[in-house]
Motif scaffolding. Structure first.
Motif, PDB file in Angstrom:
ATOM      1  N   PHE A 210     -10.528  54.700   7.949  1.00  0.00           N
ATOM      2  CA  PHE A 210     -11.468  55.122   8.347  1.00  0.00           C
ATOM      3  C   PHE A 210     -12.002  54.303   9.748  1.00  0.00           C
ATOM      4  O   PHE A 210     -11.050  53.436  10.057  1.00  0.00           O
ATOM      5  CB  PHE A 210     -12.689  54.744   7.384  1.00  0.00           C
ATOM      6  CG  PHE A 210     -12.629  53.054   6.882  1.00  0.00           C
ATOM      7  CD1 PHE A 210     -13.459  52.238   7.774  1.00  0.00           C
ATOM      8  CD2 PHE A 210     -12.002  52.819   5.941  1.00  0.00           C
ATOM      9  CE1 PHE A 210     -13.461  50.590   7.135  1.00  0.00           C
ATOM     10  CE2 PHE A 210     -11.698  51.493   5.568  1.00  0.00           C
ATOM     11  CZ  PHE A 210     -12.409  50.500   6.107  1.00  0.00           C
ATOM     12  N   LYS A 211     -13.048  54.487  10.492  1.00  0.00           N
ATOM     13  CA  LYS A 211     -13.536  53.828  11.682  1.00  0.00           C
ATOM     14  C   LYS A 211     -13.954  52.704  11.181  1.00  0.00           C
ATOM     15  O   LYS A 211     -14.862  52.492  10.389  1.00  0.00           O
ATOM     16  CB  LYS A 211     -14.363  54.906  12.562  1.00  0.00           C
ATOM     17  CG  LYS A 211     -13.337  55.989  13.197  1.00  0.00           C
ATOM     18  CD  LYS A 211     -14.337  56.480  14.079  1.00  0.00           C
ATOM     19  CE  LYS A 211     -13.764  57.837  14.691  1.00  0.00           C
ATOM     20  NZ  LYS A 211     -14.501  58.856  15.750  1.00  0.00           N
TER      21      LYS A 211
ATOM     22  N   SER B 275      -8.589  49.057   9.800  1.00  0.00           N
ATOM     23  CA  SER B 275      -8.202  50.422   9.267  1.00  0.00           C
ATOM     24  C   SER B 275      -8.483  51.319  10.752  1.00  0.00           C
ATOM     25  O   SER B 275      -9.118  51.080  11.561  1.00  0.00           O
ATOM     26  CB  SER B 275      -9.361  50.779   8.628  1.00  0.00           C
ATOM     27  OG  SER B 275      -8.897  52.236   7.974  1.00  0.00           O
ATOM     28  N   GLU B 276      -7.687  52.542  10.650  1.00  0.00           N
ATOM     29  CA  GLU B 276      -7.304  53.542  11.607  1.00  0.00           C
ATOM     30  C   GLU B 276      -7.399  54.788  10.800  1.00  0.00           C
ATOM     31  O   GLU B 276      -6.932  54.974   9.787  1.00  0.00           O
ATOM     32  CB  GLU B 276      -6.503  53.658  12.703  1.00  0.00           C
ATOM     33  CG  GLU B 276      -6.500  52.215  13.495  1.00  0.00           C
ATOM     34  CD  GLU B 276      -7.384  52.332  14.634  1.00  0.00           C
ATOM     35  OE1 GLU B 276      -7.684  51.277  15.202  1.00  0.00           O
ATOM     36  OE2 GLU B 276      -7.956  53.569  14.766  1.00  0.00           O
ATOM     37  N   VAL B 277      -8.233  56.121  11.445  1.00  0.00           N
ATOM     38  CA  VAL B 277      -8.106  57.070  10.520  1.00  0.00           C
ATOM     39  C   VAL B 277      -6.909  57.725  10.497  1.00  0.00           C
ATOM     40  O   VAL B 277      -6.083  57.705  11.456  1.00  0.00           O
ATOM     41  CB  VAL B 277      -8.950  58.043  11.288  1.00  0.00           C
ATOM     42  CG1 VAL B 277      -8.981  59.584  10.741  1.00  0.00           C
ATOM     43  CG2 VAL B 277     -10.738  57.685  11.454  1.00  0.00           C
ATOM     44  N   ASN B 278      -6.445  57.932   9.307  1.00  0.00           N
ATOM     45  CA  ASN B 278      -5.067  58.520   8.981  1.00  0.00           C
ATOM     46  C   ASN B 278      -3.926  57.712   9.204  1.00  0.00           C
ATOM     47  O   ASN B 278      -2.698  58.056   9.179  1.00  0.00           O
ATOM     48  CB  ASN B 278      -4.694  59.793   9.781  1.00  0.00           C
ATOM     49  CG  ASN B 278      -5.767  61.166   9.451  1.00  0.00           C
ATOM     50  OD1 ASN B 278      -6.171  61.175   8.191  1.00  0.00           O
ATOM     51  ND2 ASN B 278      -6.057  61.672  10.602  1.00  0.00           N
TER      52      ASN B 278
END
Length: 667
Positions: free
Chosen positions: A618-619, A650-653
């Motif tokens: 997630f962002k 966290s980073e998306v994907n």
């Protein structure tokens, strides 16, 4: 000699003290680097590798340090940039490259200043302390002792406030060494006494050994031989606890120094022989230079001028950097005396000429400055004499009266100005003091208010968490277990009402199955309230059991547990278990992860918990929006209860990494 001996010990405090267990630590870090999946973890491991390879393998030290810096810049990881630059600077210092050391210490300290401005946690403050303290050490390598003391004195009070007792003890010992080098023996003795008590409280044998040898050398300069022997006895007691100690050669060298000062020459020579034996395979070691000088002093006192001369020549011809002028002056003078004692007057005369030449070079600049000052004074005196002579020709009486009046006016003016300055200073001082007291009271009130607000928020969050837990438990009991028990009751009532003529095997079998399911659900609820495995076998076993239970066809949960639960009480273990349970559930439920890595690392009083997953991520800016759905509020409450730090990356994907740092002393 005092300066070189104690500076040498200071170097030992930065290198030799960290050898114990370093190889094991490096192997552990290398293995951790192979399995690290996230960049922040890689930066931290690379930076630690650079620090641990310092003084052992320069190539690997610099290689890992520059990799850590490059990766930190790429991911904009502020803590990594501070830590990596400071550790790289430490590597340069280990190899006496002072200019590069100062350069990277300054870069790292700039990042550290920004880091603690955002987050002044103990973990970050330790980076700031290490960078500033060792920048001072780098100045000390250049001979800038005042600058070094400035940095050491700047860091010790902060470390003391943080409760970092080992940092404070080492800092006080090194301050004592510096005061001794400046011939401020009363201050040096005071600092040694303070650090000795601190090392007794928290030091390992190797720490106490380092301190005792440094203290003993200083006591020799103070001619306190009885006290020196008692401190050397402390060193010997701790040396016996460490097989093949790095300090064995140093101890016997200092013991020989003591016996030589005490007039016990046979014991002195035996002790120096044991020290020389220790260094026999490293004759380029700087300590050999010191041993040569001590041999020469002992043979001089014994009247064996031939051996005294031989060791003095070894000392002055030692293959290190060029000797100072004072070194040469003292050595040539001793050589002249030895040759005279051997009735070799021509050789004595030659050495005496060398002594005079060296002495002249020392005095030349001093004499030049003295001559210039005398010339100025002479010219001033001559001019004043001419003026006075002219005035006397006019009127000696008028001059005397005028001079007296001028003196009276001057004294009155000076007294008036001093009185005014004293009054202004006193008034200004009182005014500033009142302002400072008022500001201090305001700050204390604000701090007290903030602490009370934080405690109220934490208490409210804990109450809310308990209420939510009770609601969840009530729903589980009512909807799950209650429903099953209601069904069993209906079946039994029906069986009683129908009054079967035959044994109701099938109906009873169904009732028994429902009872088994109800018991299983009851155990699940009980385990969620208080894991039985945790109470009986500890945190490691409970985590292993829980990770195994959450591993299935679609999800793999891997646990890496380093250290032991020793020193963690049951309430803390339960809270840590709940934290990791919540993080694993989030990874499965919300992140839809197929692989989850759970790490628990305990190092003394420091605990690091990391949960990494390969889920949807997630962002980070949307983290506040996710607090209710992911139980983030409960997580923050539990971490706050342990007085720990919680970080999300966290980073998306790209998955999510959650780090929790806890210091047991703080809880």
């Amino acid at each position: 000699m005092r300066l070189t001996v104690l500076t040498f010990f200071l170097f030992l405090s930065l290198t030799g003290m960290s050898q114990t267990g370093r190889e094991t630590r490096i192997d552990s870090l290398e293995n951790a680097l192979k399995i690290a999946e996230h960049d922040t973890t890689r930066v931290n491991i690379l930076s630690e590798l650079a620090r641990n390879y310092g003084g052992i393998d320069s190539l690997k030290c610099f290689e890992n340090g520059f990799k850590a810096i490059a990766l930190s810049k790429k991911i904009n990881y502020l803590r990594g940039m501070a830590d990596a630059n400071i550790n790289l600077a430490g590597g340069y210092l280990d190899y006496f490259d002072v200019e590069n050391a100062k350069k990277y210490f300054r870069i790292g300290n700039n990042f550290a200043d920004k880091l603690i401005a955002k987050d002044s946690s103990a973990r970050n403050m330790k980076i700031w302390l290490r960078g500033n303290y060792n920048l001072g050490v780098a100045y000390g390598y250049e001979g800038n002792v005042d600058k070094e003391i400035e940095y050491v004195a700047k860091t010790i009070p902060i470390a003391q406030q943080m409760g970092d007792k080992m940092f404070v003890a080492n800092g006080n010992t090194n301050l004592a060494i510096k005061y001794n080098n400046m011939a401020r023996f009363d201050k040096a003795y005071e600092m040694f006494e303070i650090s000795q008590e601190q090392f007794k409280e928290i030091g390992e044998p190797e720490d106490i050994l380092y301190h005792s040898l440094s203290f003993a050398t200083s006591l020799a300069q103070m001619d306190s031989l009885d006290r020196m022997k008692s401190v050397l006895d402390i060193a010997k007691t701790n040396l016996d606890k460490i097989p093949n100690s790095f300090y064995e050669g140093l101890y016997f060298g200092e013991l020989g120094f003591y016996y030589g000062r005490s007039g016990k020459f046979d014991k002195a020579l035996k002790a120096l022989d044991r020290s020389s034996e220790y260094y026999k395979d490293h004759k380029s070691n700087y300590y050999f230079k010191l041993l040569y000088q001590r041999y020469a002093d002992i043979y001089d006192k014994m009247g064996d001028f031939k051996k005294a001369k031989a060791y003095t020549l070894k000392y002055i011809n030692f293959t290190d950097e060029e000797h100072s002028i004072n070194d040469k002056v003292g050595s040539y003078y001793k050589l002249a005396n030895y040759e005279a004692g051997l009735n070799r007057y021509q050789q004595a005369y030659n050495y005496l000429k060398e002594y005079v030449t060296a002495l002249d070079s020392v005095r030349a600049s001093e004499l030049e400055n003295d001559m210039q000052e005398l010339e100025i004074q002479y010219k001033t005196a001559t001019k004043e004499k001419e003026i006075l002579s002219l005035k006397n020709e006019k009127s000696e009486t008028a001059l005397a009266l005028e001079k007296k009046k001028s003196q009276n006016y001057m004294l009155w003016a000076i007294a008036s100005v001093l009185s005014l300055i004293l009054f202004i200073g006193y008034y200004g001082y009182n005014s500033q003091l009142r302002k400072a007291r008022k500001k201090e009271q305001q700050q204390e009130t604000e701090v007290s208010t903030l602490k009370q607000e934080q405690q109220n928020q934490l208490f409210s969050a804990m109450i809310e968490g308990q209420e939510n837990e009770r609601k969840r438990l009530a729903i589980d009991l009512h909807d799950g277990l209650g429903g099953r028990l209601s069904g069993i009751s209906l079946n039994l009532s029906k069986l009683d009402k129908d009054e079967p003529k035959e044994y109701p095997k099938a109906q009873l079998k169904k009732v028994m199955k429902d009872l088994d399911d109800a018991l299983t659900e009851l155990r699940t609820i009980a385990r969620n309230m208080m894991p039985e495995t945790l109470v009986k076998f500890g945190l490691k076993a409970a985590l292993k059991d829980y990770c195994s239970s959450r591993t299935g066809n679609e999800t793999k949960v891997t646990l890496q547990f380093y250290g032991s639960e020793q020193g963690i009480d049951l309430n803390q273990q339960v809270t840590m278990y709940r934290i990791m349970q919540e993080l694993i559930n989030n990874a499965i439920k919300h992140a839809k992860a197929s692989e989850i890595l759970v790490q628990f690392i305990k190092d003394d009083t420091k605990i690091d918990i990391t949960v990494e997953d390969n889920g949807i991520g997630f962002k980070e800016e949307t983290l506040v929006d996710k607090e209710d759905g992911m139980g983030i509020s409960n997580l923050k409450t539990r971490v706050a209860y342990l007085k720990g730090n919680l970080e999300f990356h966290s980073e998306v994907n790209e998955g999510t990494t959650v780090n929790v740092q806890i210091t047991l002393d703080a809880t």
